[in-house]
Design a protein around this motif. Structure first.
Motif, PDB file in Angstrom:
ATOM      1  N   PRO A 103       9.814   4.785  21.236  1.00  0.00           N
ATOM      2  CA  PRO A 103       9.105   5.514  22.497  1.00  0.00           C
ATOM      3  C   PRO A 103       8.788   6.830  22.384  1.00  0.00           C
ATOM      4  O   PRO A 103       9.561   7.439  21.951  1.00  0.00           O
ATOM      5  CB  PRO A 103       9.870   4.939  23.563  1.00  0.00           C
ATOM      6  N   THR A 104       7.621   7.160  22.819  1.00  0.00           N
ATOM      7  CA  THR A 104       7.234   8.688  22.590  1.00  0.00           C
ATOM      8  C   THR A 104       8.128   9.479  23.514  1.00  0.00           C
ATOM      9  O   THR A 104       8.235  10.693  23.174  1.00  0.00           O
ATOM     10  CB  THR A 104       5.738   8.780  23.087  1.00  0.00           C
ATOM     11  N   SER A 105       8.504   8.832  24.815  1.00  0.00           N
ATOM     12  CA  SER A 105       9.226   9.655  25.607  1.00  0.00           C
ATOM     13  C   SER A 105      10.908   9.997  25.315  1.00  0.00           C
ATOM     14  O   SER A 105      11.345  10.676  25.603  1.00  0.00           O
ATOM     15  CB  SER A 105       9.535   8.837  26.988  1.00  0.00           C
ATOM     16  N   TYR A 106      10.910   9.322  24.046  1.00  0.00           N
ATOM     17  CA  TYR A 106      12.359   9.672  23.602  1.00  0.00           C
ATOM     18  C   TYR A 106      12.363  10.715  22.259  1.00  0.00           C
ATOM     19  O   TYR A 106      13.392  10.937  21.933  1.00  0.00           O
ATOM     20  CB  TYR A 106      13.001   8.292  22.669  1.00  0.00           C
ATOM     21  N   VAL A 107      11.046  11.149  22.001  1.00  0.00           N
ATOM     22  CA  VAL A 107      11.304  12.237  20.938  1.00  0.00           C
ATOM     23  C   VAL A 107      10.546  13.500  21.433  1.00  0.00           C
ATOM     24  O   VAL A 107       9.526  13.203  22.215  1.00  0.00           O
ATOM     25  CB  VAL A 107      10.779  11.491  19.608  1.00  0.00           C
ATOM     26  N   GLU A 108      10.738  14.336  20.845  1.00  0.00           N
ATOM     27  CA  GLU A 108       9.888  15.739  21.087  1.00  0.00           C
ATOM     28  C   GLU A 108       9.107  15.922  19.386  1.00  0.00           C
ATOM     29  O   GLU A 108       9.596  15.945  18.532  1.00  0.00           O
ATOM     30  CB  GLU A 108      10.686  16.784  21.433  1.00  0.00           C
ATOM     31  N   VAL A 109       7.524  15.860  19.633  1.00  0.00           N
ATOM     32  CA  VAL A 109       6.843  15.768  18.544  1.00  0.00           C
ATOM     33  C   VAL A 109       6.286  17.312  18.292  1.00  0.00           C
ATOM     34  O   VAL A 109       5.889  17.890  19.293  1.00  0.00           O
ATOM     35  CB  VAL A 109       5.800  14.707  18.649  1.00  0.00           C
TER      36      VAL A 109
ATOM     37  N   GLU B  59       0.882  -1.315  -0.152  1.00  0.00           N
ATOM     38  CA  GLU B  59       0.111   0.147   0.050  1.00  0.00           C
ATOM     39  C   GLU B  59       0.809   1.307  -0.153  1.00  0.00           C
ATOM     40  O   GLU B  59       2.014   1.283   0.185  1.00  0.00           O
ATOM     41  CB  GLU B  59      -0.695  -0.135   1.368  1.00  0.00           C
ATOM     42  N   GLU B  60       0.452   2.439  -0.518  1.00  0.00           N
ATOM     43  CA  GLU B  60       1.197   3.618  -0.409  1.00  0.00           C
ATOM     44  C   GLU B  60       1.191   4.072   0.922  1.00  0.00           C
ATOM     45  O   GLU B  60       0.560   3.724   1.864  1.00  0.00           O
ATOM     46  CB  GLU B  60       0.219   4.823  -1.246  1.00  0.00           C
ATOM     47  N   PRO B  61       2.570   4.504   1.382  1.00  0.00           N
ATOM     48  CA  PRO B  61       3.139   4.995   2.580  1.00  0.00           C
ATOM     49  C   PRO B  61       2.045   6.149   2.920  1.00  0.00           C
ATOM     50  O   PRO B  61       1.504   6.791   2.119  1.00  0.00           O
ATOM     51  CB  PRO B  61       4.556   5.470   2.326  1.00  0.00           C
ATOM     52  N   LEU B  62       1.869   6.183   4.399  1.00  0.00           N
ATOM     53  CA  LEU B  62       1.001   7.193   4.965  1.00  0.00           C
ATOM     54  C   LEU B  62       1.615   8.608   4.897  1.00  0.00           C
ATOM     55  O   LEU B  62       2.879   8.675   5.077  1.00  0.00           O
ATOM     56  CB  LEU B  62       0.921   7.080   6.372  1.00  0.00           C
ATOM     57  N   PRO B  63       0.949   9.621   4.796  1.00  0.00           N
ATOM     58  CA  PRO B  63       1.517  11.023   4.716  1.00  0.00           C
ATOM     59  C   PRO B  63       2.077  11.386   6.326  1.00  0.00           C
ATOM     60  O   PRO B  63       1.669  10.777   7.205  1.00  0.00           O
ATOM     61  CB  PRO B  63       0.352  11.886   4.274  1.00  0.00           C
ATOM     62  N   ALA B  64       2.950  12.320   6.019  1.00  0.00           N
ATOM     63  CA  ALA B  64       3.347  12.721   7.552  1.00  0.00           C
ATOM     64  C   ALA B  64       2.443  13.790   8.045  1.00  0.00           C
ATOM     65  O   ALA B  64       1.753  14.606   7.267  1.00  0.00           O
ATOM     66  CB  ALA B  64       4.806  13.563   7.127  1.00  0.00           C
ATOM     67  N   ILE B  65       2.368  13.743   9.356  1.00  0.00           N
ATOM     68  CA  ILE B  65       1.260  14.611  10.004  1.00  0.00           C
ATOM     69  C   ILE B  65       2.233  15.617  10.853  1.00  0.00           C
ATOM     70  O   ILE B  65       1.506  16.508  11.535  1.00  0.00           O
ATOM     71  CB  ILE B  65       0.520  13.999  10.681  1.00  0.00           C
ATOM     72  N   GLY B  66       3.541  15.478  10.811  1.00  0.00           N
ATOM     73  CA  GLY B  66       4.494  16.521  11.769  1.00  0.00           C
ATOM     74  C   GLY B  66       5.948  16.169  11.442  1.00  0.00           C
ATOM     75  O   GLY B  66       6.289  15.273  11.019  1.00  0.00           O
ATOM     76  N   THR B  67       6.641  16.603  12.340  1.00  0.00           N
ATOM     77  CA  THR B  67       8.010  16.270  12.798  1.00  0.00           C
ATOM     78  C   THR B  67       8.257  15.961  14.011  1.00  0.00           C
ATOM     79  O   THR B  67       7.553  16.286  14.914  1.00  0.00           O
ATOM     80  CB  THR B  67       8.947  17.333  12.152  1.00  0.00           C
ATOM     81  N   CYS B  68       9.407  15.395  14.453  1.00  0.00           N
ATOM     82  CA  CYS B  68      10.022  15.139  15.955  1.00  0.00           C
ATOM     83  C   CYS B  68      11.360  15.288  15.891  1.00  0.00           C
ATOM     84  O   CYS B  68      12.213  15.147  14.857  1.00  0.00           O
ATOM     85  CB  CYS B  68       9.561  13.620  16.029  1.00  0.00           C
ATOM     86  N   LYS B  69      12.065  15.426  16.922  1.00  0.00           N
ATOM     87  CA  LYS B  69      13.507  15.693  17.394  1.00  0.00           C
ATOM     88  C   LYS B  69      13.840  14.489  18.246  1.00  0.00           C
ATOM     89  O   LYS B  69      13.076  14.368  19.256  1.00  0.00           O
ATOM     90  CB  LYS B  69      13.593  16.938  17.817  1.00  0.00           C
TER      91      LYS B  69
END
Length: 559
Positions: free
Chosen positions: A540-546, A484-494
């Motif tokens: 892990p969500t705690s490893y990135v800043e979204v 299937e076609e890849p999902l679109p990006a909804i934002g960025t993270c660091k």
């Protein structure tokens, strides 16, 4: 009324009657003895019945007795055990107070009866001997009288005959006189014996026999009184246990009245409540627009559906949680995860709480043991002759080490418990997604364990068991999937920390790296990111800043 005067001539009948009385007493003893055996047998059967239905220790049956109806049944079994004990008391009291006592009395009675009738026979034999003597003297007197008569007649005949010499006549006269003297002697002897016999006979019928029969009458009356007292005792033995039996029955009634149907219903809720919310409506997915189709947040499909698409080519395998009977992954692994993450939230919380309580009990036990060793060491220090204090150092160190290990274990389970209790109230959307398919539950097992195993310095480690779980899961989906076609990006993270994604579905990141966000954290602690078109996965969500784009509700930071 006296047997000696009324029944002076019924010696044989009295002998038969008294023997019948002893037989009746022995029959009653046999009756009581059989009653005691019945009571013992009944008590034994009651105890066996109570034991048969007692819950087995450390079994599922024992867990059922938390319900009030089962508790009441258990109380009934215990009361029946006490009830059986009272029947044993009846048996013991009847044996000691009736059977043993009467058996001893029967032996005494037989001995007394034998002695009395022996005296009666002796008196009877004496009077019979006197009678025989009387008869003998009477016959002798009669015989001597006849002989004297004949001698007199012969003398008179000889005296009248002129041809008989004077010497013959004299001889006949002397013979007649001798016979008359013998008759007189026999008469005196007969008279003396008759007088003595009459005296003996009077004493026999007016003294000896009445006294003997009076003793026999008293003996028989004592027997009758004794059997009556035994019957009273028989009733009293039963009456003495009636209050206790009544208490046993009152206990059963009280247990029955303690049954609370509402409480039992609540226990059913607590036993089987999952903590999930009922599934919501499934949104319509328009297959006429196959391009850039995104997974709706309101869908029952879990956020892990996206992970399954990444790992296995994108084919959706969403299932509604309420219709899943078994956790296939748990069955394959054959063991329950340490943090009970395979269970629904509510059940998991109960298991973790129980584990924490058990560990606290073990800690208290170890602390008591350590205190005891410490006191013993103090005693040895004050009194060296009682023992060497240094010999307890090893045990003291071992106890301290055990306490430390148990505390670490307790902290681990308390952390999992705190996570569950903190997340239970706000699980509405996540619960729906988790109830969507069983592989979502499996991934929750991995992610929950992973989050709780973060080291203090921010590094992240994964255990081999998680990897094996994912591999087993992957084996269930080894068929081919459509791309299937890849999902679109909804934002960025660091990336705030370096994360090495070693398991399938995860991606490695380096601290400070910027990446695209294609699926935000749905409450399970994981965020889906992409480095390039062909490289994406979960971190892990705690490893990135979204940072979400303008279509989101604003920038969110997950730390």
């Amino acid at each position: 009324m006296s047997w000696g005067t009324e029944l002076w001539d019924q010696f044989d009948n009295l002998e038969k009657h008294t023997q019948w009385g002893i037989d009746i007493l022995e029959k009653y003893i046999k009756f009581v003895k059989e009653r005691t055996e019945i009571e013992l047998s009944y008590a034994k059967q009651l105890r066996n019945l109570s034991k048969k239905y007692q819950p087995k220790k450390n079994s599922k049956e024992e867990e059922e007795y938390k319900y009030t109806a089962c508790k009441a049944f258990l109380s009934t079994l215990n009361e029946m055990n006490d009830y059986a004990g009272q029947h044993e008391v009846i048996s013991e009291n009847m044996t000691s107070q009736i059977t043993v006592d009467l058996m001893r009395y029967v032996q005494e009675l037989k001995q007394e009866r034998k002695s009395n009738f022996h005296d009666g026979r002796k008196a009877q034999q004496h009077i019979e001997t006197c009678w025989k003597q009387l008869e003998s003297s009477k016959r002798r007197f009669e015989r001597d009288c006849k002989e004297a008569d004949r001698a007199q007649q012969y003398f008179e005949k000889m005296d009248a005959d002129i041809n008989v010499t004077k010497a013959d006549v004299e001889k006949a006269r002397q013979q007649a006189q001798l016979r008359h003297q013998m008759a007189e002697d026999s008469k005196a002897d007969y008279s003396s014996i008759l007088q003595r016999f009459n005296q003996e006979q009077w004493e026999y019928y007016h003294t000896h026999i009445p006294n003997i029969f009076q003793k026999i009458q008293e003996m028989e009356e004592r027997r009758i009184v004794r059997i009556g007292e035994s019957m009273k005792t028989y009733a009293e033995v039963d009456r003495q246990v009636i209050p206790i039996i009544g208490k046993c029955l009152d206990g059963i009634v009280k247990a029955a009245e303690s049954i609370d149907q509402k409480n039992d219903s609540q226990l059913v809720v607590e036993a089987y409540k999952s903590g999930f919310e009922p599934p919501g409506d499934i949104e319509f997915e328009d297959y006429t627009q196959p391009m850039k189709r995104t997974v709706s947040e309101n869908s029952l499909s879990s956020s892990k559906e996206g992970k399954a698409e990444l790992k296995f080519g994108g084919k959706s395998r969403g299932k509604l949680w309420p219709f899943i009977k078994k956790n296939k992954l748990s069955l394959k692994l054959g063991a329950t995860p340490e943090d009970f993450s395979n269970l629904p939230p509510e059940q998991r919380r109960k298991k973790l709480q129980q584990k924490v309580d058990d560990l606290n009990k073990e800690i208290q036990k170890e602390m008591d043991q350590r205190d005891a060793i410490t006191k013993m060491k103090d005693v040895y220090l004050k009194n060296p002759q009682m023992g060497d204090p240094a010999s307890l150092d090893h045990k003291l160190a071992e106890a301290t080490q055990n306490i430390e290990k148990l505390r670490l274990e307790t902290h681990k389970f308390e952390a999992w418990l705190a996570e569950v209790e903190g997340r239970l109230p706000a699980r509405s959307e996540q619960a729906r997604r988790q109830s969507g398919m069983y592989d979502g539950q499996t991934h929750q097992t991995v992610t929950n364990c992973a989050q709780d195993r973060e080291s203090p310095d921010g590094s992240y480690t994964e255990e081999q068991s998680q990897e094996s779980e994912l591999k087993v899961l992957a084996a269930d989906f080894d068929d081919e999937f459509d791309d299937e076609e890849p999902l679109p990006a909804i934002g960025t993270c660091k990336a705030l920390y370096t994360f090495e994604g070693q398991n399938e579905g995860t991606i490695s990141v380096v601290e400070g790296e910027m990446l695209s966000v294609i699926e935000e954290d749905k409450g399970d602690g994981w965020t889906r990111i992409r480095r390039s078109e062909d490289e994406e996965g979960y971190v892990p969500t705690s490893y990135v800043e979204v940072y979400l784009d303008k279509n989101a509700k604003g920038a969110k930071t997950y730390i």
